[in-house]
Design a protein around this motif. Structure first.
Motif, PDB file in Angstrom:
ATOM      1  N   LEU A  20     -26.680  13.074  44.992  1.00 33.84           N
ATOM      2  CA  LEU A  20     -25.495  13.856  44.648  1.00 33.84           C
ATOM      3  C   LEU A  20     -24.515  13.912  45.816  1.00 33.84           C
ATOM      4  N   VAL A  21     -25.036  14.083  47.018  1.00 31.96           N
ATOM      5  CA  VAL A  21     -24.183  14.111  48.218  1.00 31.96           C
ATOM      6  C   VAL A  21     -23.526  12.746  48.415  1.00 31.96           C
ATOM      7  N   ARG A  22     -24.299  11.682  48.260  1.00 31.76           N
ATOM      8  CA  ARG A  22     -23.739  10.327  48.394  1.00 31.76           C
ATOM      9  C   ARG A  22     -22.686  10.054  47.320  1.00 31.76           C
ATOM     10  N   ALA A  23     -22.948  10.528  46.115  1.00 26.71           N
ATOM     11  CA  ALA A  23     -21.991  10.335  45.027  1.00 26.71           C
ATOM     12  C   ALA A  23     -20.687  11.079  45.316  1.00 26.71           C
ATOM     13  N   THR A  57     -29.498  -7.709  42.777  1.00 25.77           N
ATOM     14  CA  THR A  57     -30.244  -7.538  41.539  1.00 25.77           C
ATOM     15  C   THR A  57     -29.677  -6.413  40.699  1.00 25.77           C
ATOM     16  N   VAL A  58     -30.106  -6.373  39.450  1.00 27.75           N
ATOM     17  CA  VAL A  58     -29.773  -5.276  38.557  1.00 27.75           C
ATOM     18  C   VAL A  58     -31.077  -4.550  38.257  1.00 27.75           C
ATOM     19  N   ASP A  59     -31.136  -3.306  38.641  1.00 27.44           N
ATOM     20  CA  ASP A  59     -32.284  -2.451  38.381  1.00 27.44           C
ATOM     21  C   ASP A  59     -31.744  -1.302  37.536  1.00 27.44           C
ATOM     22  N   GLU A  60     -32.006  -1.345  36.230  1.00 24.54           N
ATOM     23  CA  GLU A  60     -31.395  -0.373  35.324  1.00 24.54           C
ATOM     24  C   GLU A  60     -31.724   1.062  35.706  1.00 24.54           C
ATOM     25  N   THR A  61     -32.953   1.319  36.123  1.00 22.81           N
ATOM     26  CA  THR A  61     -33.334   2.688  36.487  1.00 22.81           C
ATOM     27  C   THR A  61     -32.494   3.198  37.646  1.00 22.81           C
ATOM     28  N   ALA A  65     -29.431   5.991  37.640  1.00 21.73           N
ATOM     29  CA  ALA A  65     -29.518   7.150  38.542  1.00 21.73           C
ATOM     30  C   ALA A  65     -28.214   7.317  39.319  1.00 21.73           C
ATOM     31  N   ILE A  66     -27.630   6.202  39.741  1.00 25.40           N
ATOM     32  CA  ILE A  66     -26.335   6.247  40.436  1.00 25.40           C
ATOM     33  C   ILE A  66     -25.254   6.747  39.494  1.00 25.40           C
ATOM     34  N   GLU A  67     -25.248   6.224  38.282  1.00 23.82           N
ATOM     35  CA  GLU A  67     -24.273   6.665  37.280  1.00 23.82           C
ATOM     36  C   GLU A  67     -24.389   8.176  37.050  1.00 23.82           C
ATOM     37  N   ARG A  68     -25.616   8.669  36.916  1.00 24.94           N
ATOM     38  CA  ARG A  68     -25.859  10.096  36.702  1.00 24.94           C
ATOM     39  C   ARG A  68     -25.377  10.932  37.881  1.00 24.94           C
ATOM     40  N   ALA A  69     -25.669  10.461  39.098  1.00 27.27           N
ATOM     41  CA  ALA A  69     -25.254  11.189  40.304  1.00 27.27           C
ATOM     42  C   ALA A  69     -23.727  11.278  40.387  1.00 27.27           C
ATOM     43  N   VAL A 127     -23.426  -1.156  30.838  1.00 24.49           N
ATOM     44  CA  VAL A 127     -22.145  -0.463  30.937  1.00 24.49           C
ATOM     45  C   VAL A 127     -22.428   0.835  31.666  1.00 24.49           C
ATOM     46  N   LEU A 128     -21.732   1.054  32.780  1.00 23.16           N
ATOM     47  CA  LEU A 128     -21.926   2.260  33.582  1.00 23.16           C
ATOM     48  C   LEU A 128     -20.616   3.031  33.663  1.00 23.16           C
ATOM     49  N   GLY A 129     -20.707   4.330  33.600  1.00 22.55           N
ATOM     50  CA  GLY A 129     -19.522   5.170  33.710  1.00 22.55           C
ATOM     51  C   GLY A 129     -19.006   5.652  32.378  1.00 22.55           C
TER      52      GLY A 129
END
Length: 149
Positions: A20-23, A57-61, A65-69, A127-129
């Protein structure tokens, strides 16, 4: 109400709090880029679909998590996060995490007499975001990436 939200934030597991801080930092950097660069100087456009970083690489998990943050930080933080600011922040965090940062997609649509534009990130078929059904309502213009400077 605000105090309860702060309490919930600090009750998050350490890894989620750090994300969250990084986001929030990525959103601040993205907002600064949007405000400080001249129109048309923020994104580089091309018609390719190649990865921004060969070998990434693409790691969906991890990508989700980045998208959520970023979504949490944008919804609860001080930065006004338009779709472009969110997309830039997601792309930046993906790249810094060693994942394929993908491409920022910009789409347009006309609804009645209103013209809408929207931005999101696509990487490795994800698709992210935003949600896929919403994104599909826009006609993508071209692939874009952050212009290096």
């Amino acid at each position: 109400m605000r105090l309860r939200r702060v309490g919930r934030i600090f009750s998050l597991p350490r890894a989620e709090l750090l994300a969250l801080v990084r986001a929030q930092a990525a959103l601040i950097a993205a907002r600064w880029m949007v405000r400080s660069r001249p129109a048309g100087d923020l994104l580089a456009w091309d018609g390719t679909t190649r990865s921004e970083r060969p070998g990434a690489t693409v790691d969906e998990t991890r990508a989700r998590a980045i998208e959520r943050a970023v979504s949490r930080a944008a919804d609860n933080g001080p930065v006004r996060a338009t779709c472009l600011v969110r997309a830039l922040a997601i792309q930046r965090m993906l790249g810094k995490s060693g994942l394929d940062p993908g491409r920022i997609r910009v789409g347009v649509r006309i609804v009645g007499d209103r013209f809408d534009a929207h931005a999101w990130v696509e990487t490795g078929g994800l698709v992210l975001g935003d949600r896929l059904p919403h994104v599909r309502s826009f006609e993508p213009l071209a692939d874009a990436r952050m212009r290096a400077r």
